[in-house]
Design a protein around this motif. Sequence first.
Motif, PDB file in Angstrom:
ATOM      1  N   GLU A   3      20.694 -19.506  73.369  1.00 56.91           N
ATOM      2  CA  GLU A   3      21.119 -20.863  73.033  1.00 56.91           C
ATOM      3  C   GLU A   3      22.619 -20.843  72.764  1.00 56.91           C
ATOM      4  O   GLU A   3      23.131 -19.933  72.126  1.00 56.91           O
ATOM      5  CB  GLU A   3      20.407 -21.374  71.774  1.00 56.91           C
ATOM      6  CG  GLU A   3      18.964 -21.695  71.968  1.00 56.91           C
ATOM      7  CD  GLU A   3      18.350 -22.304  70.716  1.00 56.91           C
ATOM      8  OE1 GLU A   3      17.389 -23.058  70.876  1.00 56.91           O
ATOM      9  OE2 GLU A   3      18.833 -22.022  69.602  1.00 56.91           O
TER      10      GLU A   3
ATOM     11  N   TYR B 276      22.360 -27.875  71.164  1.00 57.51           N
ATOM     12  CA  TYR B 276      22.232 -26.561  71.783  1.00 57.51           C
ATOM     13  C   TYR B 276      21.724 -26.674  73.221  1.00 57.51           C
ATOM     14  O   TYR B 276      20.862 -27.496  73.525  1.00 57.51           O
ATOM     15  CB  TYR B 276      21.277 -25.667  70.988  1.00 57.51           C
ATOM     16  CG  TYR B 276      21.882 -25.185  69.696  1.00 57.51           C
ATOM     17  CD1 TYR B 276      22.699 -24.064  69.671  1.00 57.51           C
ATOM     18  CD2 TYR B 276      21.643 -25.875  68.508  1.00 57.51           C
ATOM     19  CE1 TYR B 276      23.264 -23.626  68.482  1.00 57.51           C
ATOM     20  CE2 TYR B 276      22.212 -25.441  67.318  1.00 57.51           C
ATOM     21  CZ  TYR B 276      23.015 -24.320  67.317  1.00 57.51           C
ATOM     22  OH  TYR B 276      23.578 -23.889  66.153  1.00 57.51           O
TER      23      TYR B 276
ATOM     24  N   LEU C  47      20.086 -24.380  76.378  1.00 58.59           N
ATOM     25  CA  LEU C  47      19.454 -23.115  76.756  1.00 58.59           C
ATOM     26  C   LEU C  47      20.162 -22.566  77.989  1.00 58.59           C
ATOM     27  O   LEU C  47      20.406 -23.303  78.951  1.00 58.59           O
ATOM     28  CB  LEU C  47      17.970 -23.321  77.053  1.00 58.59           C
ATOM     29  CG  LEU C  47      17.082 -23.680  75.874  1.00 58.59           C
ATOM     30  CD1 LEU C  47      15.651 -23.925  76.360  1.00 58.59           C
ATOM     31  CD2 LEU C  47      17.101 -22.580  74.828  1.00 58.59           C
TER      32      LEU C  47
END
Length: 136
Positions: A77, A91, A93
């Motif tokens: 992240e 955040y 990925l």
Amino acid sequence: MDMIKSLFISASGLKAQNGRMRVIAENIANADSTAKEPGGEPYRRKIPTFQSHFDRELGAEVVELGRISEDRSAFEERYMPGHPAANAQGYVLEPNVNTLIETTDMREAQRSYEANLNVIESTRRMLQRTIDILRG
């Protein structure tokens, strides 16, 4: 006939390593591919496998590219609140692709490919010398 077998066995190795290099290249190309929507999954690394089988016609074991599986390791992240794929906390990925590992795998695949190519070239030279001896 054994020289012909070695050509076919090496050719199967060439084909398998070529497939492996394609998968590795796809991983490297997608090392920065994030999800298109917030909270979505990014690109997941693919892992090539090999399998061998007995070729009855040839009378020898040959190798081929097996199943291509997905690496189930966790995604990293990164805090990037302005990114279109950022979740509510900001955040994003990131893919589970480590370009250093992929580069090392590519190097190994290239070396294996070259080794099979050298076997084919050596076999070709031996066959040519045999033909030259028989002619002359």
